[in-house]
Design an enzyme around this catalytic site. Sequence first.
Site, PDB file in Angstrom:
ATOM      1  N   ASP A   1       0.275  28.986   5.204  1.00  0.00           N
ATOM      2  CA  ASP A   1      -0.829  29.211   4.267  1.00  0.00           C
ATOM      3  C   ASP A   1      -0.344  29.657   2.890  1.00  0.00           C
ATOM      4  OD1 ASP A   1      -3.298  30.483   6.634  1.00  0.00           O
ATOM      5  OD2 ASP A   1      -2.554  28.491   6.180  1.00  0.00           O
TER       6      ASP A   1
ATOM      7  N   ARG B   1     -13.620  24.957  10.761  1.00  0.00           N
ATOM      8  CA  ARG B   1     -12.885  24.801  12.016  1.00  0.00           C
ATOM      9  C   ARG B   1     -12.893  26.086  12.823  1.00  0.00           C
ATOM     10  NH1 ARG B   1      -8.566  22.489  14.744  1.00  0.00           N
ATOM     11  NH2 ARG B   1      -7.194  24.033  15.670  1.00  0.00           N
TER      12      ARG B   1
ATOM     13  N   VAL C   1       4.421  23.430  10.401  1.00  0.00           N
ATOM     14  CA  VAL C   1       3.272  23.852  11.210  1.00  0.00           C
ATOM     15  C   VAL C   1       2.192  22.775  11.253  1.00  0.00           C
ATOM     16  CG1 VAL C   1       1.425  25.564  11.432  1.00  0.00           C
ATOM     17  CG2 VAL C   1       3.735  26.286  10.773  1.00  0.00           C
TER      18      VAL C   1
ATOM     19  N   ARG D   1      -5.744  18.614  13.456  1.00  0.00           N
ATOM     20  CA  ARG D   1      -6.150  19.936  13.961  1.00  0.00           C
ATOM     21  C   ARG D   1      -6.991  19.855  15.241  1.00  0.00           C
ATOM     22  NH1 ARG D   1      -7.679  23.773   9.203  1.00  0.00           N
ATOM     23  NH2 ARG D   1      -6.762  25.284  10.615  1.00  0.00           N
ATOM     24  N   PRO D   2      -6.433  19.294  16.303  1.00  0.00           N
ATOM     25  CA  PRO D   2      -7.140  19.244  17.588  1.00  0.00           C
ATOM     26  C   PRO D   2      -7.290  20.650  18.184  1.00  0.00           C
ATOM     27  CG  PRO D   2      -4.854  18.609  17.856  1.00  0.00           C
ATOM     28  CD  PRO D   2      -5.070  18.792  16.378  1.00  0.00           C
ATOM     29  N   ILE D   3      -8.045  20.695  19.284  1.00  0.00           N
ATOM     30  CA  ILE D   3      -8.135  21.992  19.988  1.00  0.00           C
ATOM     31  C   ILE D   3      -7.738  21.809  21.459  1.00  0.00           C
ATOM     32  CG2 ILE D   3      -9.853  23.036  18.449  1.00  0.00           C
ATOM     33  CD1 ILE D   3     -12.001  22.402  20.545  1.00  0.00           C
ATOM     34  N   ASP D   4      -6.787  20.917  21.695  1.00  0.00           N
ATOM     35  CA  ASP D   4      -6.361  20.636  23.074  1.00  0.00           C
ATOM     36  C   ASP D   4      -5.767  21.846  23.781  1.00  0.00           C
ATOM     37  OD1 ASP D   4      -4.440  20.194  21.070  1.00  0.00           O
ATOM     38  OD2 ASP D   4      -3.142  19.112  22.433  1.00  0.00           O
TER      39      ASP D   4
ATOM     40  N   LYS E   1      -9.490  37.312   5.898  1.00  0.00           N
ATOM     41  CA  LYS E   1     -10.466  36.330   6.386  1.00  0.00           C
ATOM     42  C   LYS E   1     -10.138  35.919   7.819  1.00  0.00           C
ATOM     43  CE  LYS E   1      -9.876  31.931   5.143  1.00  0.00           C
ATOM     44  NZ  LYS E   1      -9.723  31.011   6.291  1.00  0.00           N
ATOM     45  N   ASN E   2      -8.856  35.661   8.082  1.00  0.00           N
ATOM     46  CA  ASN E   2      -8.459  35.096   9.381  1.00  0.00           C
ATOM     47  C   ASN E   2      -8.342  36.136  10.480  1.00  0.00           C
ATOM     48  OD1 ASN E   2      -8.515  32.677   8.131  1.00  0.00           O
ATOM     49  ND2 ASN E   2      -6.302  32.416   7.986  1.00  0.00           N
TER      50      ASN E   2
ATOM     51  N   CYS F   1      -9.025  17.917   8.792  1.00  0.00           N
ATOM     52  CA  CYS F   1      -9.282  18.238   7.382  1.00  0.00           C
ATOM     53  C   CYS F   1      -8.055  17.805   6.579  1.00  0.00           C
ATOM     54  CB  CYS F   1      -9.561  19.717   7.219  1.00  0.00           C
ATOM     55  SG  CYS F   1      -8.128  20.681   7.611  1.00  0.00           S
TER      56      CYS F   1
ATOM     57  N   ARG G   1     -14.086  29.771  -0.258  1.00  0.00           N
ATOM     58  CA  ARG G   1     -14.018  30.044   1.184  1.00  0.00           C
ATOM     59  C   ARG G   1     -13.091  31.208   1.491  1.00  0.00           C
ATOM     60  NH1 ARG G   1     -13.019  24.865   4.809  1.00  0.00           N
ATOM     61  NH2 ARG G   1     -13.045  26.573   6.288  1.00  0.00           N
TER      62      ARG G   1
HETATM   63  C1  EPZ Z   1      -5.153  29.409  11.816  1.00  0.00           C
HETATM   64  O1  EPZ Z   1      -5.658  28.115  12.042  1.00  0.00           O
HETATM   65  C2  EPZ Z   1      -5.619  29.791  10.423  1.00  0.00           C
HETATM   66  N1  EPZ Z   1      -7.082  29.803  10.383  1.00  0.00           N
HETATM   67  C3  EPZ Z   1      -5.072  28.789   9.405  1.00  0.00           C
HETATM   68  O2  EPZ Z   1      -5.450  29.247   8.108  1.00  0.00           O
HETATM   69  C4  EPZ Z   1      -3.542  28.790   9.489  1.00  0.00           C
HETATM   70  O3  EPZ Z   1      -3.042  27.798   8.611  1.00  0.00           O
HETATM   71  C5  EPZ Z   1      -3.096  28.479  10.924  1.00  0.00           C
HETATM   72  O4  EPZ Z   1      -3.715  29.414  11.841  1.00  0.00           O
HETATM   73  C6  EPZ Z   1      -1.588  28.563  11.099  1.00  0.00           C
HETATM   74  O5  EPZ Z   1      -1.151  29.826  10.749  1.00  0.00           O
HETATM   75  C7  EPZ Z   1      -7.742  30.852  10.917  1.00  0.00           C
HETATM   76  O6  EPZ Z   1      -7.154  31.785  11.452  1.00  0.00           O
HETATM   77  C8  EPZ Z   1      -9.231  30.815  10.813  1.00  0.00           C
HETATM   78  P1  EPZ Z   1      -3.109  26.822  14.810  1.00  0.00           P
HETATM   79  P2  EPZ Z   1      -5.564  27.464  13.524  1.00  0.00           P
HETATM   80  O7  EPZ Z   1      -3.938  26.624  16.025  1.00  0.00           O
HETATM   81  O8  EPZ Z   1      -5.773  28.499  14.543  1.00  0.00           O
HETATM   82  C9  EPZ Z   1      -1.765  22.468  16.170  1.00  0.00           C
HETATM   83  C10 EPZ Z   1      -6.441  29.135   5.995  1.00  0.00           C
HETATM   84  O9  EPZ Z   1      -6.057  28.595   4.968  1.00  0.00           O
HETATM   85  N2  EPZ Z   1      -2.708  22.657  17.280  1.00  0.00           N
HETATM   86  O10 EPZ Z   1      -2.093  27.912  14.793  1.00  0.00           O
HETATM   87  O11 EPZ Z   1      -6.443  26.274  13.519  1.00  0.00           O
HETATM   88  C11 EPZ Z   1      -2.479  22.360  14.827  1.00  0.00           C
HETATM   89  O12 EPZ Z   1      -2.909  21.029  14.607  1.00  0.00           O
HETATM   90  C12 EPZ Z   1      -6.335  28.419   7.325  1.00  0.00           C
HETATM   91  O13 EPZ Z   1      -6.922  30.295   6.048  1.00  0.00           O
HETATM   92  C13 EPZ Z   1      -2.782  21.695  18.273  1.00  0.00           C
HETATM   93  O14 EPZ Z   1      -2.089  20.684  18.234  1.00  0.00           O
HETATM   94  O15 EPZ Z   1      -4.037  26.997  13.539  1.00  0.00           O
HETATM   95  C14 EPZ Z   1      -1.421  22.789  13.856  1.00  0.00           C
HETATM   96  O16 EPZ Z   1      -0.552  21.688  13.579  1.00  0.00           O
HETATM   97  C15 EPZ Z   1      -5.818  27.008   7.140  1.00  0.00           C
HETATM   98  N3  EPZ Z   1      -3.660  21.870  19.291  1.00  0.00           N
HETATM   99  C16 EPZ Z   1      -0.649  23.863  14.635  1.00  0.00           C
HETATM  100  O17 EPZ Z   1      -0.955  23.645  16.019  1.00  0.00           O
HETATM  101  C17 EPZ Z   1      -4.455  22.991  19.384  1.00  0.00           C
HETATM  102  O18 EPZ Z   1      -5.225  23.111  20.360  1.00  0.00           O
HETATM  103  C18 EPZ Z   1      -1.044  25.290  14.265  1.00  0.00           C
HETATM  104  O19 EPZ Z   1      -2.423  25.402  14.460  1.00  0.00           O
HETATM  105  C19 EPZ Z   1      -4.372  23.957  18.359  1.00  0.00           C
HETATM  106  C20 EPZ Z   1      -3.483  23.781  17.320  1.00  0.00           C
END
Ligand code: EPZ
Length: 429
Positions: free
Chosen positions: A315, A104, A337, A133-136, A33-34, A128, A407
């Site tokens: 995950d 997201r 994480v 889960r910001p996107i900064d 999926k990811n 969630c 999902r």
């Molecule tokens: C991806 O999410 C996956 N989703 C998630 O899987 C997975 O848990 C995660 O990576 C970690 O491996 C998809 O690929 C669609 P991150 P993503 O950006 O990209 C923080 C599932 O169950 N962060 O690596 O959103 C964030 O809050 C889902 O399939 C910031 O602070 O994860 C988190 O604490 C759940 N600012 C950490 O980094 C940002 O701009 C990791 O997030 C981005 C992230």
Amino acid sequence: MKDKDLPYGTEREKLVIRGGAPLNGVLTAQGAKNAALPIMAASLLLKGKRLTIDRVPDLHDIHTMADLLSHLGVKVEFRDHRMTLDVPEEIGWETPPSLVRKMRASSLVLGPLIARCGRAVLPLPGGCAIGSRPIDFHIRGLSKMGTNFELVQGAFHGRSSGLKPARIYFDFPSVGATENLMMAASLVEGETILENAAREPEVVNLAHALRAMGVFIEGEGSGTIRIKGARELGDARVSVIPDRIEASTYLLAGVITKGKVTVRDVVPEHIDSLCSKLEEAGVEIEVRDDAVTVYPSQYRSVSLKTLPYPGFPTDLQPQMMATMCLANGTSVIHESVFESRFLHVSEFKRMGARIDLQGNTAIVAGVNKLFGAEVHATDLRAGAALVLMGLAAEDETVVCDLEHIWRGYEGIVEKLRALGGKVIVTKED
Ligand code: EPZ
């Protein structure tokens, strides 16, 4: 594609599980999926071209992304796990809040849209059950490449008069931010360098797709990725890698029920961290070229910390915690994480688990048996973990809020039944 096309599943359904019997059998992993989601988003980089993706899993999130791309003007066809995306010369750049709130991963269209259209409107993705889960990191990277962002009515409005190459360092190896910036750099001539980038196999799969479209990329899978984009990209065809989290979930279903389960069509190195932990726990495990088998074993507790790839995946933390609830001994599980990914613990305790939470650490004292209960899925992986608990409990468990499970787990009822699991789906009256 409208809801009528959805393969199954609404939030009113419940999974009724009669546990206590070992699961035995062989199943095949779905496409990841990811990996499929970012590759679908990458289609937006094309202009008047086609992207074909093989081994796309049939999941709610995939349909949500397809609806989002259709909204922007992409013609999406999806049949028998093959997806074709025909992208017109002109596409939209405003993403509908209703779809972004659902998923997201919608934020993955941000980079491609700004690269392709010079602008994008993206409602702030909601937090969630597993954290804010910001996107900064995404915003900061795109800003460094020459995007101006404004937050208007809870949505990011991004505009760029033309992205330029940049050297971007991520405070944390964010999967989504790495993917968004890889895609943004794909239409930019000159070299963009991503430092402290995510190494996940899904990022590598995206790089393969971008390379097939004509982007020069090197270093994917390492912490430093170099991208040299091109003004126009071409038709491409790519296959999605096996879903390492789905495959691992079914292996743990075998472990927790003390059965013999084989998952085929996996990439063993993608689940090295799980196999290593299971061996440490005393589980008999056999790894072949593209299949992994677990054998009936009494198993010990193990301790682990979730980390970015190649560390133990966050995950898989709920599913591993479920498995450790029946281990001999006490496990210490640290979630590093996400800031809060333990909402499933209270549901586990309803089933007799003995877990003590200390901040981001869970102390899991193994018990001899679990008891069925009515429990609620709080997110996709917590839902899967509750299914594992139900399969191991001695009586009946009812898992509610199944929309989380639909999902990410294609055909989970059929797959569990094929392994001998006694599971049925009922509709809430
Ligand atoms: C991806 O999410 C996956 N989703 C998630 O899987 C997975 O848990 C995660 O990576 C970690 O491996 C998809 O690929 C669609 P991150 P993503 O950006 O990209 C923080 C599932 O169950 N962060 O690596 O959103 C964030 O809050 C889902 O399939 C910031 O602070 O994860 C988190 O604490 C759940 N600012 C950490 O980094 C940002 O701009 C990791 O997030 C981005 C992230």
